[in-house]
Design an enzyme around this catalytic site. Sequence first.
Site, PDB file in Angstrom:
ATOM      1  N   LYS A   1      34.720  42.946  46.069  1.00 60.52           N
ATOM      2  CA  LYS A   1      35.909  43.259  46.688  1.00 60.52           C
ATOM      3  C   LYS A   1      36.800  44.095  45.759  1.00 60.52           C
ATOM      4  CE  LYS A   1      40.259  40.794  47.700  1.00 60.52           C
ATOM      5  NZ  LYS A   1      40.844  41.067  46.703  1.00 60.52           N
ATOM      6  N   ASN A   2      37.030  43.893  44.742  1.00 64.43           N
ATOM      7  CA  ASN A   2      37.889  44.635  43.762  1.00 64.43           C
ATOM      8  C   ASN A   2      37.170  46.116  43.442  1.00 64.43           C
ATOM      9  OD1 ASN A   2      39.679  42.487  43.678  1.00 64.43           O
ATOM     10  ND2 ASN A   2      38.725  41.666  41.502  1.00 64.43           N
TER      11      ASN A   2
ATOM     12  N   ASP B   1      47.592  39.031  47.986  1.00 62.20           N
ATOM     13  CA  ASP B   1      47.602  37.290  47.355  1.00 62.20           C
ATOM     14  C   ASP B   1      49.228  36.884  47.062  1.00 62.20           C
ATOM     15  OD1 ASP B   1      44.764  37.103  47.509  1.00 62.20           O
ATOM     16  OD2 ASP B   1      44.486  37.671  45.454  1.00 62.20           O
TER      17      ASP B   1
ATOM     18  N   ILE C   1      54.030  46.990  39.453  1.00 65.53           N
ATOM     19  CA  ILE C   1      53.379  48.193  39.661  1.00 65.53           C
ATOM     20  C   ILE C   1      53.841  49.132  38.376  1.00 65.53           C
ATOM     21  CG2 ILE C   1      52.496  47.919  41.881  1.00 65.53           C
ATOM     22  CD1 ILE C   1      54.764  50.146  42.650  1.00 65.53           C
ATOM     23  N   ASP C   2      54.767  48.670  37.506  1.00 63.36           N
ATOM     24  CA  ASP C   2      55.339  49.495  36.372  1.00 63.36           C
ATOM     25  C   ASP C   2      54.479  50.329  35.734  1.00 63.36           C
ATOM     26  OD1 ASP C   2      54.788  46.794  35.488  1.00 63.36           O
ATOM     27  OD2 ASP C   2      55.521  47.372  33.508  1.00 63.36           O
ATOM     28  N   GLN C   3      53.037  49.825  35.472  1.00 66.93           N
ATOM     29  CA  GLN C   3      52.228  50.691  34.513  1.00 66.93           C
ATOM     30  C   GLN C   3      51.779  51.671  35.470  1.00 66.93           C
ATOM     31  OE1 GLN C   3      51.932  49.870  31.221  1.00 66.93           O
ATOM     32  NE2 GLN C   3      53.724  48.854  31.612  1.00 66.93           N
TER      33      GLN C   3
ATOM     34  N   ASP D   1      40.633  35.012  37.994  1.00 73.20           N
ATOM     35  CA  ASP D   1      39.974  34.754  39.342  1.00 73.20           C
ATOM     36  C   ASP D   1      39.091  33.588  39.185  1.00 73.20           C
ATOM     37  OD1 ASP D   1      41.352  36.459  40.826  1.00 73.20           O
ATOM     38  OD2 ASP D   1      40.341  38.389  39.996  1.00 73.20           O
TER      39      ASP D   1
ATOM     40  N   VAL E   1      46.981  35.252  32.171  1.00 77.35           N
ATOM     41  CA  VAL E   1      47.161  36.566  32.846  1.00 77.35           C
ATOM     42  C   VAL E   1      48.381  36.621  33.907  1.00 77.35           C
ATOM     43  CG1 VAL E   1      46.019  38.246  34.391  1.00 77.35           C
ATOM     44  CG2 VAL E   1      44.693  37.141  32.516  1.00 77.35           C
TER      45      VAL E   1
END
EC number: 2.5.1.7
Length: 436
Positions: A22-23, A117, A124-126, A305, A327
């Site tokens: 999926k990813n 999710d 999304i800072d990076q 995950d 994480v």
Amino acid sequence: MRWMNIEGPSKLEGSLSVPGSKNSSLAILAAACLASEPVTLKNIPNIADFKVLRQIGEEIGCIMERDSRGDVYIDPTKIDNPIIEPEKSRKFRTAYYFIGALLAKFGKVSLGYPGGDDFVSRPIDQHIKAFEKMGATFTFYEDYYVVEAQKLKGATIYFDTITSGATINSMIAAVLAEGETILLNAARDPEVTDTALFLNKMGARIIGAGTDTIKIKGVKNLNGCSYTVIPDRLIAGAFLISSGITGGTITVNDIIPEHLTSCLTKLEEIGVGLEIKENNITSFLDGRLKASRVRTAMFPGFPTDLQQPLTVLLTQAQGKSILRETVYPNRFNHVYQLNKMGAAIEVSNGIAHIKGKSALHGALVHASDVRAGICLMLAGVVAEGTTTITGIEHIERGYDEAVAAFNSLGAKVSLHHSDEITNDLLMMQEFEKIMR
């Protein structure tokens, strides 16, 4: 309202093949928009997220069609619109991959804030840092944001934290940027490597993917190609874990064992036996399950995950286990649900203390995200009685064939839909609103 019933207990036995990652798929589908020719992708899972992504494709002028064999044909040559409706972005967390894919063609992209999710904020800072280093500017509004860049230029980017999403997004943007981009403290996930291999097959010049330093030399354009996405290591890991939970023997075919090294090592430590071959793994209960200490980490560490499925396994082990989530420290929505089923788990400061040898029983529970959903399905299979799971749309976001896969191994899973809602289900609906 839709829900899932599981009649337990059952012993899962047999073999199966897992779908494509999926990813990887979501990143590669967006990256295909960079090409100047059509692209064919194989092993793309037919999940709900893909269906949303295809709608986004239609909105921007990109044709995405799935043929009778399951291959996805993408024609990016007619893309004519860099605006993605905020509502669609909210349904699809990694819609941000379209930034790099569309900036090169239009110099401007508009989209909504990430969704997906519902277990923890994913900043999304990076991503912003990386794009700004390459010359982009961000303007933020209430429901959406706009990214602009007349020309992206290569830069040296150091990620303050290891992030797979920002690493992939930066690679996508950098392949058509002017000059060389160097990504430091980059994520090493197989999905990062998979995306880089796809981009290279289209003509990109990326080296170092799979290490913490990735170098990308910008090119003028990318060609079309045919590419096969890697298998989903996270679904594979969940089914390998299931053998220890239910006492059966499971063979997972068409996978890459090297992608699961940390998971396999931990399973053997807990007491799950493994037979590892070139492209399949068989798992089975090898004596008594033992308590363990687990710490999640970015690849090659134990995957966040797989934390939720492993939690179910540890409820059946002898002794008290400690699971530290580094994480996403708040990723424990599944614990409350498991405790409703008879588990004895306490969470504090990102650490779960799990009492073993818990007799699980059926209950009404809610899946708050993809992996929590698979976790609750595993719990339902081993529990005594009927488990009812709501929020099944989250499971379908990541695994369209979950019910069929579980039933093929001997589970008793059924899907239900009704306009008539019982008091219990009504209460669960209110709980879902609170969880959002």
